[in-house]
Design a protein around this motif. Structure first.
Motif, PDB file in Angstrom:
ATOM      1  N   GLY A  16       0.957  -1.161   0.066  1.00  0.00           N
ATOM      2  CA  GLY A  16      -0.152  -0.006  -0.156  1.00  0.00           C
ATOM      3  C   GLY A  16       0.987   1.403  -0.039  1.00  0.00           C
ATOM      4  O   GLY A  16       0.420   2.186  -0.540  1.00  0.00           O
ATOM      5  N   LEU A  90      -4.973  11.262   1.668  1.00  0.00           N
ATOM      6  CA  LEU A  90      -4.767   9.948   2.231  1.00  0.00           C
ATOM      7  C   LEU A  90      -5.361   9.778   3.712  1.00  0.00           C
ATOM      8  O   LEU A  90      -5.888   8.930   4.116  1.00  0.00           O
ATOM      9  CB  LEU A  90      -3.379   9.403   2.075  1.00  0.00           C
ATOM     10  CG  LEU A  90      -2.757   8.797   0.527  1.00  0.00           C
ATOM     11  CD1 LEU A  90      -1.526   8.837   0.660  1.00  0.00           C
ATOM     12  CD2 LEU A  90      -3.606   7.563   0.466  1.00  0.00           C
ATOM     13  N   SER A  93      -8.918   9.922   3.996  1.00  0.00           N
ATOM     14  CA  SER A  93      -9.748   8.857   3.574  1.00  0.00           C
ATOM     15  C   SER A  93      -9.882   8.096   4.804  1.00  0.00           C
ATOM     16  O   SER A  93     -10.722   7.258   5.113  1.00  0.00           O
ATOM     17  CB  SER A  93      -9.023   8.393   2.548  1.00  0.00           C
ATOM     18  OG  SER A  93      -8.032   7.554   3.030  1.00  0.00           O
ATOM     19  N   VAL A  94      -9.192   8.086   5.877  1.00  0.00           N
ATOM     20  CA  VAL A  94      -9.361   7.418   7.138  1.00  0.00           C
ATOM     21  C   VAL A  94     -10.461   7.853   7.873  1.00  0.00           C
ATOM     22  O   VAL A  94     -11.211   7.000   8.662  1.00  0.00           O
ATOM     23  CB  VAL A  94      -8.192   7.543   8.075  1.00  0.00           C
ATOM     24  CG1 VAL A  94      -8.352   6.772   9.442  1.00  0.00           C
ATOM     25  CG2 VAL A  94      -6.695   7.114   7.426  1.00  0.00           C
ATOM     26  N   SER A  97     -14.151   6.089   8.025  1.00  0.00           N
ATOM     27  CA  SER A  97     -14.463   5.004   8.771  1.00  0.00           C
ATOM     28  C   SER A  97     -13.990   4.890  10.071  1.00  0.00           C
ATOM     29  O   SER A  97     -14.301   3.945  11.112  1.00  0.00           O
ATOM     30  CB  SER A  97     -14.114   3.604   8.162  1.00  0.00           C
ATOM     31  OG  SER A  97     -12.842   3.435   7.931  1.00  0.00           O
ATOM     32  N   GLU A 138      -7.862  -5.871   6.820  1.00  0.00           N
ATOM     33  CA  GLU A 138      -8.676  -4.636   6.699  1.00  0.00           C
ATOM     34  C   GLU A 138      -8.350  -3.799   7.759  1.00  0.00           C
ATOM     35  O   GLU A 138      -8.334  -2.401   7.437  1.00  0.00           O
ATOM     36  CB  GLU A 138     -10.136  -5.217   7.234  1.00  0.00           C
ATOM     37  CG  GLU A 138     -11.242  -4.040   6.871  1.00  0.00           C
ATOM     38  CD  GLU A 138     -12.593  -4.266   7.703  1.00  0.00           C
ATOM     39  OE1 GLU A 138     -12.922  -5.384   8.047  1.00  0.00           O
ATOM     40  OE2 GLU A 138     -13.216  -3.236   7.884  1.00  0.00           O
ATOM     41  N   ARG A 141      -5.734  -1.708   6.220  1.00  0.00           N
ATOM     42  CA  ARG A 141      -5.887  -0.939   5.245  1.00  0.00           C
ATOM     43  C   ARG A 141      -6.530   0.315   5.578  1.00  0.00           C
ATOM     44  O   ARG A 141      -6.460   1.405   4.763  1.00  0.00           O
ATOM     45  CB  ARG A 141      -6.747  -1.701   3.961  1.00  0.00           C
ATOM     46  CG  ARG A 141      -6.107  -2.680   3.245  1.00  0.00           C
ATOM     47  CD  ARG A 141      -6.914  -3.384   2.051  1.00  0.00           C
ATOM     48  NE  ARG A 141      -7.881  -4.013   2.661  1.00  0.00           N
ATOM     49  CZ  ARG A 141      -8.015  -5.356   2.657  1.00  0.00           C
ATOM     50  NH1 ARG A 141      -6.767  -6.116   2.280  1.00  0.00           N
ATOM     51  NH2 ARG A 141      -8.858  -5.716   3.081  1.00  0.00           N
ATOM     52  N   GLU A 142      -7.729   0.278   6.717  1.00  0.00           N
ATOM     53  CA  GLU A 142      -8.273   1.529   7.008  1.00  0.00           C
ATOM     54  C   GLU A 142      -7.468   2.404   7.933  1.00  0.00           C
ATOM     55  O   GLU A 142      -7.767   3.471   7.830  1.00  0.00           O
ATOM     56  CB  GLU A 142      -9.362   0.925   8.012  1.00  0.00           C
ATOM     57  CG  GLU A 142     -10.668   0.056   7.179  1.00  0.00           C
ATOM     58  CD  GLU A 142     -11.231   0.884   6.008  1.00  0.00           C
ATOM     59  OE1 GLU A 142     -11.396   2.128   6.225  1.00  0.00           O
ATOM     60  OE2 GLU A 142     -11.432   0.251   4.932  1.00  0.00           O
ATOM     61  N   PRO A 146      -2.993   4.046   4.976  1.00  0.00           N
ATOM     62  CA  PRO A 146      -3.286   5.396   4.559  1.00  0.00           C
ATOM     63  C   PRO A 146      -2.249   6.429   5.017  1.00  0.00           C
ATOM     64  O   PRO A 146      -1.606   7.360   4.511  1.00  0.00           O
ATOM     65  CB  PRO A 146      -4.744   5.965   4.702  1.00  0.00           C
ATOM     66  CG  PRO A 146      -5.407   4.569   4.974  1.00  0.00           C
ATOM     67  CD  PRO A 146      -4.354   3.736   5.489  1.00  0.00           C
ATOM     68  N   LEU A 192      -3.731   3.680  -3.990  1.00  0.00           N
ATOM     69  CA  LEU A 192      -4.314   3.338  -2.944  1.00  0.00           C
ATOM     70  C   LEU A 192      -5.661   4.385  -2.433  1.00  0.00           C
ATOM     71  O   LEU A 192      -6.736   3.920  -2.339  1.00  0.00           O
ATOM     72  CB  LEU A 192      -3.300   3.469  -1.647  1.00  0.00           C
ATOM     73  CG  LEU A 192      -3.799   3.477  -0.390  1.00  0.00           C
ATOM     74  CD1 LEU A 192      -4.247   1.964   0.001  1.00  0.00           C
ATOM     75  CD2 LEU A 192      -2.562   3.863   0.636  1.00  0.00           C
ATOM     76  N   LEU A 193      -5.209   5.582  -2.812  1.00  0.00           N
ATOM     77  CA  LEU A 193      -6.265   6.816  -2.547  1.00  0.00           C
ATOM     78  C   LEU A 193      -7.480   6.628  -3.337  1.00  0.00           C
ATOM     79  O   LEU A 193      -8.934   6.651  -2.967  1.00  0.00           O
ATOM     80  CB  LEU A 193      -5.804   8.081  -2.685  1.00  0.00           C
ATOM     81  CG  LEU A 193      -6.646   9.312  -2.494  1.00  0.00           C
ATOM     82  CD1 LEU A 193      -7.172   9.390  -1.059  1.00  0.00           C
ATOM     83  CD2 LEU A 193      -6.183  10.599  -2.938  1.00  0.00           C
ATOM     84  N   ARG A 196      -9.505   3.502  -2.631  1.00  0.00           N
ATOM     85  CA  ARG A 196     -10.330   3.872  -1.330  1.00  0.00           C
ATOM     86  C   ARG A 196     -11.635   4.609  -1.392  1.00  0.00           C
ATOM     87  O   ARG A 196     -12.516   4.510  -0.869  1.00  0.00           O
ATOM     88  CB  ARG A 196      -9.389   4.479  -0.263  1.00  0.00           C
ATOM     89  CG  ARG A 196      -8.337   3.621   0.661  1.00  0.00           C
ATOM     90  CD  ARG A 196      -7.436   4.264   1.468  1.00  0.00           C
ATOM     91  NE  ARG A 196      -8.223   4.897   2.571  1.00  0.00           N
ATOM     92  CZ  ARG A 196      -8.601   4.160   3.576  1.00  0.00           C
ATOM     93  NH1 ARG A 196      -8.574   2.737   3.817  1.00  0.00           N
ATOM     94  NH2 ARG A 196      -9.156   4.789   4.588  1.00  0.00           N
TER      95      ARG A 196
END
Ligand SMILES: [Zn+2]
Ligand SMILES: [Zn+2]
Length: 274
Positions: A16, A90, A93-94, A97, A138, A141-142, A146, A192-193, A196
């Motif tokens: 990533g 990036l 984007s976290v 969630s 997961e 990734r979450e 990022p 990645l961005l 996402r």
């Protein structure tokens, strides 16, 4: 245990971020945590992300800097406006969630790394079963990827092999712009961005390679929407809106028109006309 998933975590995070990663266990808390940093820096010189279970079904990832990271931070502060923009996107984007806290009450839109006490804390609740491969991947990734990818972007890790343009190509402004677009499309942090934000689904034909090919389906590509305007200055580049995922077929197809690729709408109209 999280510590047993180090190989998995390393693989996910290296893929990533586009940077080589070191990991170690941190047993200082109630639950064992994992610390991650850039392999070509000493830990004390690197940004460090500590991934820690903080409760039942709850994980926290905290970014902080090692005690001797002043030179690293200076280098990161020299990042270009485009690198900073991608780094911010990036991290932002976290927030979709997870609960995100940036040092000194800074916001996702305008944070900067002001000094060595800079931190980003991301907390995610409701992770089903914490230590199976899927949930660990997961969580990486979450929460982890990022944030570390943002740091890699600012630090200037460039995993993309540059092929030097031939003398003839180097003469034209179009070739220079093409190189810029190619770099943006191949930068793993942009990818990645883009994934996402949009998901791994082709924006033209709606193919989901992961559904069709299962675990061999990680073939989605990133396309840079902004056409290479050959006259005048293009508008400012925004990684969050100017990148879309395309399947390899559609991506090849849009680039059959040069230098300005077919737009997704143009290619879609060709699809539906037959
Ligand atoms: Zn497609
Ligand atoms: Zn493209």
């Amino acid at each position: 245990m999280l510590a047993e998933k180090q190989a998995l975590i390393r693989q996910e995070v290296e893929e990533g971020t586009g940077a080589a990663i070191c990991l170690e266990e941190d047993r200082s808390g109630v639950q064992t945590a994992i610390r991650l940093w850039f392999a070509d820096l000493e830990r004390s010189h690197s940004p460090i992300v500590t991934l820690r279970p903080t409760g039942l079904r709850r994980f926290e990832a905290k970014l902080a800097f090692g005690n001797f990271a002043a030179d690293t931070i200076r280098q990161m502060q020299q990042a270009s406006a485009e690198e900073l923009q991608l780094a911010r996107a990036l991290v932002a984007s976290v927030a979709s969630s997870a609960n995100l806290k940036i040092a000194n009450g800074q916001t996702t839109d305008d944070w900067i790394i002001d000094n060595g006490s800079f931190t980003i804390i991301a907390e995610k609740r409701g992770i089903e079963s914490r230590f199976d491969d899927d949930s660990v991947a997961e969580t990486c990734r979450e929460l982890v990827i990022p944030v570390l990818a943002a740091m890699a972007e600012l630090y200037g890790y460039d995993p993309i092999e540059e092929s030097a343009p031939s003398d003839q190509e180097a003469l034209t402004e179009g070739a220079v712009k093409l190189t810029v677009v190619r770099r943006r499309e191949r930068n793993p942090r942009n990818r990645l961005l883009c994934l996402r934000i949009h998901g791994a689904v082709c924006k033209i034909c709606s193919l989901i390679p992961g559904k069709l090919y299962g675990d061999a389906g990680a073939i989605i590509e990133v396309h840079h929407l902004q056409p290479l305007s050959l006259s005048g200055d293009p508008r400012p580049y925004d990684p969050a809106t100017d990148l879309i995922p395309l399947c390899p077929n559609c991506h090849r197809a849009v680039h059959t028109r040069r230098p300005v690729p077919w737009t997704p709408a143009e290619l879609r109209s060709k699809l539906s006309s037959d």
